[in-house]
Design an enzyme around this catalytic site. Structure first.
Site, mmCIF file in Angstrom:
data_model
loop_
_atom_site.group_PDB
_atom_site.id
_atom_site.type_symbol
_atom_site.label_atom_id
_atom_site.label_comp_id
_atom_site.label_asym_id
_atom_site.label_seq_id
_atom_site.Cartn_x
_atom_site.Cartn_y
_atom_site.Cartn_z
ATOM 1 N N LYS A 1 19.259 -3.347 8.378
ATOM 2 C CA LYS A 1 20.218 -3.507 7.275
ATOM 3 C C LYS A 1 19.812 -4.689 6.400
ATOM 4 O O LYS A 1 19.840 -4.607 5.171
ATOM 5 C CB LYS A 1 21.634 -3.688 7.839
ATOM 6 C CG LYS A 1 22.208 -2.397 8.409
ATOM 7 C CD LYS A 1 23.425 -2.594 9.300
ATOM 8 C CE LYS A 1 23.858 -1.238 9.899
ATOM 9 N NZ LYS A 1 24.873 -1.334 10.937
ATOM 10 N N GLN B 1 28.789 -5.763 13.472
ATOM 11 C CA GLN B 1 28.099 -4.694 14.194
ATOM 12 C C GLN B 1 28.890 -4.301 15.447
ATOM 13 O O GLN B 1 29.278 -5.160 16.245
ATOM 14 C CB GLN B 1 26.676 -5.149 14.568
ATOM 15 C CG GLN B 1 25.819 -4.067 15.195
ATOM 16 C CD GLN B 1 25.490 -2.909 14.244
ATOM 17 O OE1 GLN B 1 25.406 -3.089 13.036
ATOM 18 N NE2 GLN B 1 25.309 -1.727 14.798
ATOM 19 N N ASP C 1 32.043 -1.610 5.554
ATOM 20 C CA ASP C 1 31.914 -0.576 6.576
ATOM 21 C C ASP C 1 33.047 0.446 6.475
ATOM 22 O O ASP C 1 32.959 1.532 7.046
ATOM 23 C CB ASP C 1 31.998 -1.246 7.956
ATOM 24 C CG ASP C 1 30.812 -0.938 8.834
ATOM 25 O OD1 ASP C 1 29.918 -0.205 8.393
ATOM 26 O OD2 ASP C 1 30.813 -1.424 9.966
#
Ligand code: GUN
Length: 299
Positions: free
Chosen positions: A67, A111, A134
């Protein structure tokens, strides 16, 4: 024979069996290049994605590194916060709250999964909706359910980008989504069924009766159950589009939910694994980060 998923449109690469290969690496590269051009054209304002990694999970470390790498290619800055598995709930929450308050950070990705013993929901609840790139917080999910604007979860959004890029018609078509996770299955159902996309969607799961028969009634199958090789040729109507979102670690390595070899001989379009939906998750995270920076007045 059923109408082909991509209706013969486009000059696309095909598998040995003739299915259109929905290449996520290629589409990710196109999207990253477009994001870089947009940021250049705006005079290179700072656009910053923060990643938070807790613990030592190796795959998570690799995902986060990818990422950051792609963020740099898109002309974005990244900030990385790494905490030990024993940082504790208060330690993780303090780190995320600091990023939430920092006007120099536009998007935050925590994450998942967090190490055992940590409450991920409590951590995600600290993210302001505009920084929730997200799209996983209750407010972002609520906006999606209610058809309001906001960040959309990256993996199901990536599936929508692949369908669009490879000319897979959705309006009036039947879709089956296998798996009901918050990360993928549930938002995928909403995205396929929402106004303007207009698929007729069935949510299937481990207790669905006659899964193969149900899938054979579909023009689009999204497999997100996390069960290695679950979807075979027997599940696919000739010409249908099949998208693999599953990831399972097996003795033979990392495999998806779709048995690619048998499915590609029947499907009209299929994602490879790897190289299908994984890269698209990153592309959509970066799209969301640019949108977040816009919401916060950075460009
Ligand atoms: N772990 C696996 N996929 C994802 C994702 O899309 N977002 C986050 N935050 N963690 C993940």
């Amino acid at each position: 024979m059923a109408e082909d998923a991509t209706s013969g449109r486009g000059d696309f690469d095909r598998t040995g069996g003739g299915a259109v290969l929905m290449d996520g690496n290629r589409l990710r590269d196109e999207i990253v290049a477009r994001l870089a051009e947009t940021i250049e054209a705006a005079g290179r304002p700072r656009v910053c994605l923060a990643t938070v990694l807790v613990g030592e999970d190796r795959p998570s470390r690799i995902y986060v590194r990818n990422k950051q790498r792609k963020a740099a290619e898109a002309q974005m800055e990244s900030r990385h916060v790494e905490l030990p598995a024993d940082a504790g709930q208060a330690g993780v929450e303090a780190a995320v709250a600091e990023l939430a308050d920092d006007p120099g950070v536009h998007g935050i990705l925590v994450q998942l999964p967090l190490p055992d013993g940590l409450d991920a929901d409590a951590v995600l609840n600290l993210l302001p909706p505009e920084k929730d790139v997200d799209g996983l917080t209750p407010r972002s999910m609520g906006n999606l359910v209610r058809g309001r604007s906001g960040h959309v979860p990256c993996t199901p959004l990536g599936v929508m980008r692949l369908l669009d890029r490879y000319g897979v018609e959705t309006s009036g078509r039947r879709a089956v989504v296998i798996g009901r996770s918050t990360l993928v299955g549930l938002p995928q159902v909403l995205l396929l069924g929402r106004k303007g996309t207009d698929a007729t969607v069935t949510l299937a799961h481990s207790r669905t009766a006659d899964l193969a028969g149900l899938c054979r009634s579909a023009d689009i199958v999204v497999a997100a159950a996390g069960m290695a090789g679950l979807v075979t040729a027997d599940h696919v109507r000739p010409g249908a589009a099949v998208i693999d979102v599953g990831i399972s670690r097996t003795a033979a390595g990392i495999v998806g939910d779709v048995d690619f070899e048998s499915v590609q001989a029947v499907a009209g379009a299929v994602t490879p694994m790897p190289g299908g939906t994984g890269p698209m998750t990153i592309a959509c995270l970066l799209e969301n980060t640019l949108a977040a920076a816009r919401m916060q007045g950075a460009l």
